[in-house]
Design a protein around this motif. Structure first.
Motif: not given
Length: 408
Positions: A182-186, A256-257, A385-390, A395-396
């Protein structure tokens, strides 16, 4: 000369101006000497408006009448687009699903296509017309109007392309292709020139909203080349096709989804006896709740902890079911969490490359991200994983697996 099937979604035909823009795009294909068949959705917001009208009458409308109602949205679009094309001097004719006819089973609101009569379409094409077909709808053996479920216009487009043996099926939407994530995330997400049906199916099932899953399944089954394109921008988009065996440099990871709508439930201290998984998941399945990832751990005291994920909207309902199940099984307790997310690596290159999982786990460890559940298939690795680390995780991983567009 080629035969193309175009599919335009609701935002692409959301206004008279946009419909006229679609007509101009189709005209370019005709001017180049190609044949064009078009499947269209209802104008954006129209299906929701019709559903609201039904709900204003009754909170339990019959499925048959709902299909009669919601199918009218596409009928408006096909007529307007046909008018716009004829105004440009391009002969065009519109058809509802029943007029074509697109034969389906009788499962109202979620029907499946059984056959398409292509005689009318081929006749019009031979006379130089553009054929416009209402997406999302068909007719059963008794003449009842049926609909294919949400996103069904994609399936209509692919089914038409398969029936007509089209050169390509073009899915026009509000994005210019399929991206590595998703380009909005990366920000450095890259548009892919090509992706396999298998990879696209995994991406769609794991949260990518670009294409409806059933349409990808249909295209893969009948080997219909799909191309995702932007409805108002020029470009080559992304081609979805069979795996290219001749491609030596097949990327290990294509994309990556991720899915934010996950919830996790655990039944702790379950007796480790044959059939316990069925006893836990049977009542959940009977409640029409879909289970995603499952993990079972057996402890030294001969008890087991049984963990699985469901859609977040089903969390409360599932938890209530599990408390009854836990009591009948003599389990210790039921726990759950809604603050989780699923991140998945997808790529047919995994088949021939070792170490993908270990690299993924190492990247997440370097970012101090704990993995709660792991699930794998031949071309996919998913972790909870925990949502706060999504966003940090995506990105990593995107950088670590060389998916970044370095020109951005």
């Amino acid at each position: 000369m080629a035969l193309y099937v175009h599919k335009y979604g609701g935002t692409s035909v959301g206004s008279v101006e946009r419909i006229e823009g679609v007509a101009k795009k189709i005209k370019k294909f005709k001017d180049e000497g190609h044949d064009v068949v078009v499947a269209v959705s209802a104008m954006s917001g129209e299906t929701n408006r019709l559903i609201e009208l039904a709900n204003a009458i009754t909170d339990q409308p019959t499925p048959r009448e709902m299909d009669v109602l919601v199918s009218t949205g596409e009928q408006v679009t096909i007529a307007l687009l046909s008018m716009a094309l004829n105004k440009l001097g391009v002969p065009a004719r519109s058809y509802t699903g029943a007029q074509v006819k697109i034969l389906t089973d009788s499962a109202h609101m979620k029907a499946r296509i059984q056959d398409i009569d292509t005689n009318k379409i081929k006749g019009d094409l031979s006379e130089g017309r553009v054929v416009i077909v209402a997406g999302f709808q068909g007719v059963d053996g008794d003449g009842n109007i049926t609909t294919l479920g949400r996103g069904g216009s994609d399936t209509t487009g692919v089914a038409l392309a398969a029936a007509l043996n089209a050169d390509e099926c073009h899915i026009y939407t509000d994005v210019d292709g399929v991206y590595t994530t998703d380009p909005r995330v990366v920000e450095k997400a890259r548009r892919m020139d090509k992706i396999t049906f298998e990879e696209m199916l995994e991406m769609a099932s794991l949260g990518s909203k670009v294409l409806q899953i059933r349409s990808v399944e249909f295209a893969g089954k009948y080997k219909v080349p799909l191309r995702v394109l932007h409805s108002s921008k020029e470009g080559n988009g992304t081609l979805i096709t069979i795996e290219d065996d001749e491609s030596v440099e097949q990327p290990v990871i294509s994309g990556i989804a991720f899915n934010r709508d996950e919830a996790k439930l655990t039944v702790l201290g379950v007796p480790d006896i044959p059939g316990v998984a069925s006893k836990i998941l049977g009542p959940v399945s009977a409640a029409n709740i879909e289970v995603d990832m499952i993990v079972q751990n057996v402890a030294a005291d001969k008890t087991t902890d049984f963990t699985f994920t469901v859609h977040r909207n089903d969390f409360v309902k599932t938890e209530a079911i599990l408390r009854e199940v836990a009591q009948s099984l003599g389990a210790r307790e039921v726990s759950g969490a809604k603050d989780i997310t699923k991140v998945s690596l997808v790529g047919v290159g995994m088949r021939s490359h070792a170490g993908v999982a270990s690299k993924m786990f190492d990247v997440l460890a370097q970012e101090n991200i704990n993995i709660q559940i792991i699930s794998t298939s031949e071309i996919k690795i998913s972790v909870v994983i925990a949502e706060k680390y999504l966003e940090l995780a995506v990105r990593a991983l995107h950088t670590a697996f060389d998916l970044d567009d370095n020109d951005k």
